[in-house]
Design an enzyme around this catalytic site. Structure first.
Site, PDB file in Angstrom:
ATOM      1  CD  GLU A   1      57.394  57.305  24.636  1.00 31.93           C
ATOM      2  OE1 GLU A   1      56.914  58.079  23.782  1.00 31.93           O
ATOM      3  OE2 GLU A   1      58.571  56.921  24.617  1.00 31.93           O
TER       4      GLU A   1
ATOM      5  CB  SER B   1      72.762  -6.369  35.717  1.00 29.52           C
ATOM      6  OG  SER B   1      73.888  -7.138  35.377  1.00 29.52           O
TER       7      SER B   1
END
Length: 679
Positions: free
Chosen positions: A82, A342
């Site tokens: 680029e 329980s």
């Protein structure tokens, strides 16, 4: 003439300096766009791995990218392709601009762009256009200003955060996760080439929609890299042979309930560093879905795992599937109030040990009893007579634990729950004996705290999910180390479910009233695990039991934990390990204080001989039972002389004279007793 030349040169230098100063003032006066952009909120595991990400306000995936966590090859190929003079120019590459202008004049169209990476960053920051002259001039001005304010590395950091990669993907991390399912730390040349090519035309080169164009653009980047000497021809050929992905992968969405909660609790944080283990979390999310599917329609499941040594949550699964509407997947069942069944019984027994009311070898009665108008019964409707306290806990008998809860006092039991970090909610605001059997609202997180405290030798476990908000260790005790170990030792003697891995765990199951909730809680020397299975709307699940549904899942969790399981600890030196006969006399048998044992109308009764009678039985003692359910077992002075007879009349040989204690037990475990005197 010479004088005019000198004056002209001086004028030229003056104009050049003035122009330079004017340009400098122009650049300095540039109003820079906001450099900080909103990035996706991220939820990370204990190793920094992504668990969940959220889109930014406009629905875009924009994940913050740290350049030091990007493969260096990406930056090398990006700059080469680029902007090869990126590290030499000051924002604008005048040579590239001149070349682009010359090519445009020669061919009558734009052949190559002259934008530098800094100019591209300027455009991305302002969401500007690329083709208009006015827009290009603005990019040049901003680029020149950026180069004065930022370093080259900072400019590249802005690029990798903002570059478009197709659709709603912005930034390098969003792209690598969506297209490759990985972080950008390590990338292949083929992957880097695609990532370099995409931002030039993200709409047409999206690999999931424009696969051919994406492949062509990638290959052009690879060819350029060979000419520039970045890649070898061999590496380029290998990269070309790698197929470009054709689909976008979904972003990670693990621990969704916890992630949503953290974001709501800390709205200003962009990074939430959790204590979770991503691999374990993913495995347990699959397990929860599998367990719920096998349990039945509309059922969900929740699982939590913590390291009880630190209180750090390692996995938190709130449902069987976050988006599964049939199973109410959006409901976080780790925090939903439910009846614990329980599962509170171990705390009751531990308190009884601490208060000197009982010992694991203490004898206690399991037969019908009434506490005013409250007459608890066992889950299976049977009674087992005299049992040891350890047996009562392992068999999860209701009558013995209610006796102990009555002696302890419900307010004391509630206070100890709160000390463990549990936030119990009472249906009517006043604690009663039913608390011991699940008559209170708690959450899976609450129970994990309680069992984590048992696993830590009775010390409070500071449960937490955030690395940054980790609480300090608490010195408070829920139970003494001796009582906590006794409870764990008893629970470790409960047989594993059928076909379960033979892992040595201390665990307890529970089933709430009406079969609405199935629970299993357990721990080893390091981990504490909680499992809940049921329907989020609280409706009954016929036939659902903690032992049948949740316990197998609990052992599967520990199987997934695998080699990380740690043995349970040895007993503290001060633990009293003796049989019943060697206990102090008050601890040998638990005595009721404020209740009376009752006899149901259909329970067995001694029809003959009547209690207290004097009997002459030279040819054997005739025994008769009324009511009850056969078969019957007769005991004389504690010794079984007649076993499992369906007859209501039996004859036994006894030696006299003297006092004899008679007992008859029916098939439901109910008993009748009496004493007679033989002449």
């Amino acid at each position: 003439m010479r004088r005019h030349g000198v004056l002209l040169l001086a004028l030229l230098l003056f104009l050049t300096a003035a122009l330079r100063d004017a340009v400098d003032r122009w650049i300095v006066a540039t109003e820079l766009p906001v450099l900080v952009s909103e990035t996706s909120v991220e939820v990370l595991d204990r190793e920094g791995r992504l668990l969940r990400a959220f889109t930014v306000e406009d629905g875009r995936w924009r994940l913050a990218t740290r350049p030091d966590r990007v493969d260096p090859l990406y930056f090398q190929m990006l700059v080469t392709y680029e902007d090869k003079r990126f590290y030499r120019h000051r924002g604008v590459d005048w040579l590239a601009m001149a070349r682009a202008a010359g090519q445009a004049l020669r061919y009558g169209e734009v052949v190559s762009g002259g934008s530098t990476l800094t100019m591209q960053v300027a455009r991305l920051l302002e969401n500007g256009t690329t083709g208009e002259v006015r827009g290009k001039l603005r990019q040049m001005r901003v680029a020149l200003a950026l180069e004065r304010e930022l370093s080259k590395d900072q400019i590249l950091a802005l690029y990798v955060d903002r570059a478009p990669f197709g659709g709603n993907l912005e930034g390098l991390r969003a792209a690598t996760l969506a297209y490759f399912g990985k972080e950008p730390r390590r990338l292949t040349p083929a992957q880097v080439a695609l990532l370099v090519a995409l931002p030039q035309s993200p709409g047409t080169r999206r690999p999931d929609r424009g696969h051919a164009r994406a492949t062509e653009a990638r290959d052009r980047v690879l060819s350029r890299m060979v000419r520039a000497g970045v890649l070898s021809a061999e590496a380029s050929r290998a990269a070309r042979g790698t197929p470009v992905p054709m689909v976008r992968r979904p972003f990670p969405a693990h621990a969704p309930h916890l992630a949503e909660r953290l974001r709501a609790e800390h709205p200003l944080r962009s990074i939430h560093a959790t204590t979770l283990d991503r691999d374990l979390q993913i495995a347990l999310e699959y397990l929860a879905a599998e367990v719920a599917a096998g349990a039945g329609e509309r059922l969900s499941a929740a699982i939590m795992v913590a390291d009880h040594r630190t209180g750090a949550v390692l996995a938190s699964v709130g449902s069987a599937g976050y988006v599964d509407e049939r199973r109410g997947g959006w409901v976080d069942m780790t925090r939903a109030l439910r009846s614990p069944g329980s599962t509170l019984k171990p705390l009751v027994y531990g308190l009884a040990f601490d208060l000197g009311l009982a010992h694991p070898q203490t004898l206690i009665e399991d037969r019908p009893v009434a506490f005013g108008g409250y007459a608890p019964g066992n889950f299976d409707g049977q009674f087992r007579g005299t049992v040891r306290v350890s047996q009562a806990l392992q068999l999860s008998l209701n009558v013995p634990v209610v006796q102990l809860a009555e002696a302890i006092g419900p307010p004391r039991l509630m206070a100890r729950l709160r000390r463990a970090g549990v936030a119990p909610v009472l249906p009517n605001g006043t604690p009663g004996l039913a608390v011991a059997l699940g008559g209170v609202g708690v959450t899976l997180e609450d129970l994990l705290r309680l069992y984590g405290s048992l696993a830590r030798g009775g010390r409070v476990m500071p449960l937490h999910t955030s690395v940054t908000d980790a609480p300090l260790p608490s010195p408070r005790l829920v139970l003494s180390p001796e009582s906590a170990w006794q409870v764990g030792h008893i629970l470790s003697g409960v047989a594993p479910p059928p076909h379960a891995a033979r892992v040595k765990l201390a665990y307890k199951t529970g089933t709430s009233y009406g079969h609405r909730d199935a629970w299993a809680l357990g721990y080893d020397g390091r981990h504490v695990v909680g499992v809940w299975i049921g329907r989020p709307d609280g409706t009954s699940v016929p036939g659902a039991f903690g032992g049948a549904l949740a316990a197998p899942a609990l052992f599967q969790v520990f199987d997934i934990v695998g080699s990380r399981t740690v043995p349970l600890p040895p007993p503290p030196p001060s633990v009293l390990l003796v049989p019943t006969a060697e206990l102090p006399r008050p601890l040998q048998r638990f005595r009721l204080r404020n209740a009376a044992f009752t006899t149901p109308a259909d329970a067995p009764k001694l029809a003959f001989p009547p209690d207290g009678a004097e009997v002459h039985a030279p040819e054997g003692l005739v025994l008769k039972v009324r009511d009850g359910t056969p078969p019957f077992t007769w005991l004389v002075n504690g010794a079984p002389l007649v076993r499992q007879t369906r007859a209501r009349e039996s004859i036994v040989d006894v030696e006299g004279p003297g006092s004899v204690t008679l007992s008859v037990i029916d098939s439901a475990g109910r008993a009748a007793r009496g004493s007679v005197t033989l002449r």
